[in-house]
Design an enzyme around this catalytic site. Structure first.
Site, mmCIF file in Angstrom:
data_model
loop_
_atom_site.group_PDB
_atom_site.id
_atom_site.type_symbol
_atom_site.label_atom_id
_atom_site.label_comp_id
_atom_site.label_asym_id
_atom_site.label_seq_id
_atom_site.Cartn_x
_atom_site.Cartn_y
_atom_site.Cartn_z
ATOM 1 N N LYS A 47 30.768 81.760 82.192
ATOM 2 C CA LYS A 47 31.398 82.741 81.301
ATOM 3 C C LYS A 47 31.891 82.042 80.025
ATOM 4 O O LYS A 47 31.731 82.558 78.922
ATOM 5 C CB LYS A 47 32.552 83.454 82.033
ATOM 6 C CG LYS A 47 32.029 84.431 83.090
ATOM 7 C CD LYS A 47 33.080 84.953 84.045
ATOM 8 C CE LYS A 47 32.418 85.815 85.131
ATOM 9 N NZ LYS A 47 33.313 86.307 86.161
ATOM 10 N N GLN A 82 39.462 85.402 88.059
ATOM 11 C CA GLN A 82 38.261 85.325 88.888
ATOM 12 C C GLN A 82 38.595 85.648 90.347
ATOM 13 O O GLN A 82 39.563 85.133 90.909
ATOM 14 C CB GLN A 82 37.629 83.923 88.758
ATOM 15 C CG GLN A 82 36.298 83.753 89.451
ATOM 16 C CD GLN A 82 35.163 84.587 88.837
ATOM 17 O OE1 GLN A 82 35.181 84.906 87.646
ATOM 18 N NE2 GLN A 82 34.188 84.941 89.651
ATOM 19 N N ASP A 141 37.737 93.382 83.046
ATOM 20 C CA ASP A 141 37.045 93.683 84.307
ATOM 21 C C ASP A 141 37.109 95.175 84.638
ATOM 22 O O ASP A 141 36.493 95.616 85.615
ATOM 23 C CB ASP A 141 37.709 92.934 85.470
ATOM 24 C CG ASP A 141 37.013 91.618 85.766
ATOM 25 O OD1 ASP A 141 35.782 91.569 85.662
ATOM 26 O OD2 ASP A 141 37.714 90.646 86.101
HETATM 27 N N1 GUN Z 1 33.992 87.724 91.246
HETATM 28 C C1 GUN Z 1 32.699 88.136 91.378
HETATM 29 N N2 GUN Z 1 32.378 88.991 90.373
HETATM 30 C C2 GUN Z 1 33.476 89.116 89.601
HETATM 31 C C3 GUN Z 1 33.747 89.869 88.421
HETATM 32 O O1 GUN Z 1 32.913 90.614 87.867
HETATM 33 N N3 GUN Z 1 35.015 89.733 87.919
HETATM 34 C C4 GUN Z 1 35.956 88.951 88.518
HETATM 35 N N4 GUN Z 1 37.170 88.900 87.964
HETATM 36 N N5 GUN Z 1 35.721 88.250 89.620
HETATM 37 C C5 GUN Z 1 34.491 88.334 90.148
#
Ligand code: GUN
Length: 286
Positions: free
Chosen positions: A53, A97, A120
Site C-alpha cells: 500500500k 490493517q 476502508d
Molecule cells: N485486511 C485484509 N484486507 C483488508 C482491507 O481491505 N483493509 C484493512 N484495513 N485490512 C485488511
C-alpha cells in the site's frame, strides 16, 4: 469456451493513472494527500499488504505515515493513536490493517476512525451511508470488484449473483453495491444449504472464502458462460491461490479473475482513490 481474463493489474493501473492526475490537481491547491497506516504486531502477510500500500501511494504521489505498533498494545493505547491521527490535519486517510491481535476489538478500533478519514469504509457512519446509496468512502475490495465490471462493460441489471462471503469488509458492502446496480444478490456463507446448486444457477459467482481446505470453486459448480470473481487469496501447497483454479474455471466461464493479479491489485488502487476522496472532503470542510 475459454473466457476472458479480467486483468486486475491492468485495470488497477488505469485507476492509478486517474488518481495520479487527481493528486497533481490537489497539490496545485496546496493539498498534499496523505495516508496513515497502522499495523499492529508482526503478521507477515499483513506487513506485506501494508508495504504494498505504501509503495502504491509512492507511485502516485500520495504521502504516507507508517505506524508499526507492538503486538501487545492495549485498546486504550491504540485508541489514543487513532485519536491523534483523527486530529492531525496533515493526514487525510487512516487505515488500520486487519486482522488485529486478540486483545483488541475490531469494531471498537475501526469505529474510532473519523468517518471523513475512513478509507476502508468500515465505520458505522460510512457503512450506513452505503446502505442508503449515499457513501463517499466505500470498502476498497468491493469497489474494486465494481470497477472491474465497469471496465468490461458488464451490465449487472437483472443478473443473478451468488456472493460467498458475508463480512463487513467484502460481502456486505458488495451486496449493497450490486443491488444498487439492479442485480439480484444471494449472500451465502458457511451454513448455506445447497451452495453448489445455487452457484450453478448464478450468472455471476463472487467467492471470498480463502481456505482451500474448506472450499474450492470448481468448473462443475458454475454454469457455462458464468462470470467468476475470485476475491480470496491464501497460501496452499506453498502457492498463492484463490478459491478457484483460474486455468480450470476460465474454460467454462465467460470472464474470470486470476489469483494473484486479479482483485488484489484493485483493492490497493481503490485505497488510493479513497485517499484522494478523503483529501477532497477535508478541503471542503476545512
Ligand atoms: N485486511 C485484509 N484486507 C483488508 C482491507 O481491505 N483493509 C484493512 N484495513 N485490512 C485488511
Amino acid at each position: 469456451m475459454t473466457g476472458t481474463k479480467i486483468d486486475g493489474k491492468l485495470i488497477a493501473q488505469s485507476v492509478k493513472d486517474r488518481v495520479k492526475q487527481a493528486v497533481n490537481e490537489l497539490k496545485k491547491q496546496d493539498i498534499n494527500p496523505c495516508l496513515a497506516t497502522v499495523l499492529v504486531g508482526d503478521n507477515p502477510a499483513s506487513a506485506t499488504y501494508v508495504r504494498n500500500k505504501h509503495k502504491a501511494c509512492d507511485e502516485v504521489g500520495i504521502a504516507t505515515k507508517d505506524h508499526k505498533l507492538d503486538a501487545n498494545i492495549t485498546q486504550l493505547e491504540l485508541n489514543k493513536i487513532i485519536d491523534e491521527l483523527n486530529s492531525d490535519k496533515s493526514v487525510h486517510g487512516i487505515l488500520v490493517q486487519l486482522p488485529l491481535p486478540d486483545q483488541l476489538d475490531e469494531f471498537a478500533t475501526t469505529s474510532r476512525i473519523s468517518p471523513l478519514k475512513d478509507v476502508d469504509g468500515l465505520t458505522p457512519h460510512n457503512a450506513g451511508l452505503l446502505a442508503m446509496k449515499k457513501a463517499a468512502l466505500v470498502a476498497c475490495t468491493p469497489s474494486g470488484v465494481m470497477e472491474m465490471f465497469d471496465f468490461h462493460d458488464i451490465d449487472l441489471e437483472g443478473m443473478n449473483v451468488v456472493l460467498i462471503n458475508r463480512s463487513n469488509l467484502v460481502g456486505k458492502p458488495l451486496y449493497h453495491l450490486l443491488l444498487q446496480e439492479n442485480a439480484t444478490v444471494l449472500t451465502c456463507h458457511s451454513r448455506t444449504k445447497n451452495l453448489t446448486e445455487l452457484c450453478q444457477n448464478a450468472d455471476i459467482v463472487i467467492t471470498a472464502v480463502g481456505d482451500r481446505n474448506k472450499f474450492t470453486l470448481t468448473q462443475d459448480m458454475i454454469k457455462e458462460g458464468a462470470i467468476v470473481i475470485d476475491v480470496a487469496i491464501s497460501r496452499h501447497n506453498d502457492k498463492l491461490v484463490g478459491d478457484a483454479d483460474y486455468d480450470d474455471i476460465i474454460q467454462k466461464a465467460s470472464f474470470a479473475t486470476p489469483v494473484p493479479g486479479g482483485v488484489g491489485p484493485m483493492t490497493v488502487a481503490m485505497l488510493l482513490k479513497n485517499t484522494i476522496t478523503a483529501a477532497s472532503l477535508s478541503s471542503q470542510i476545512g
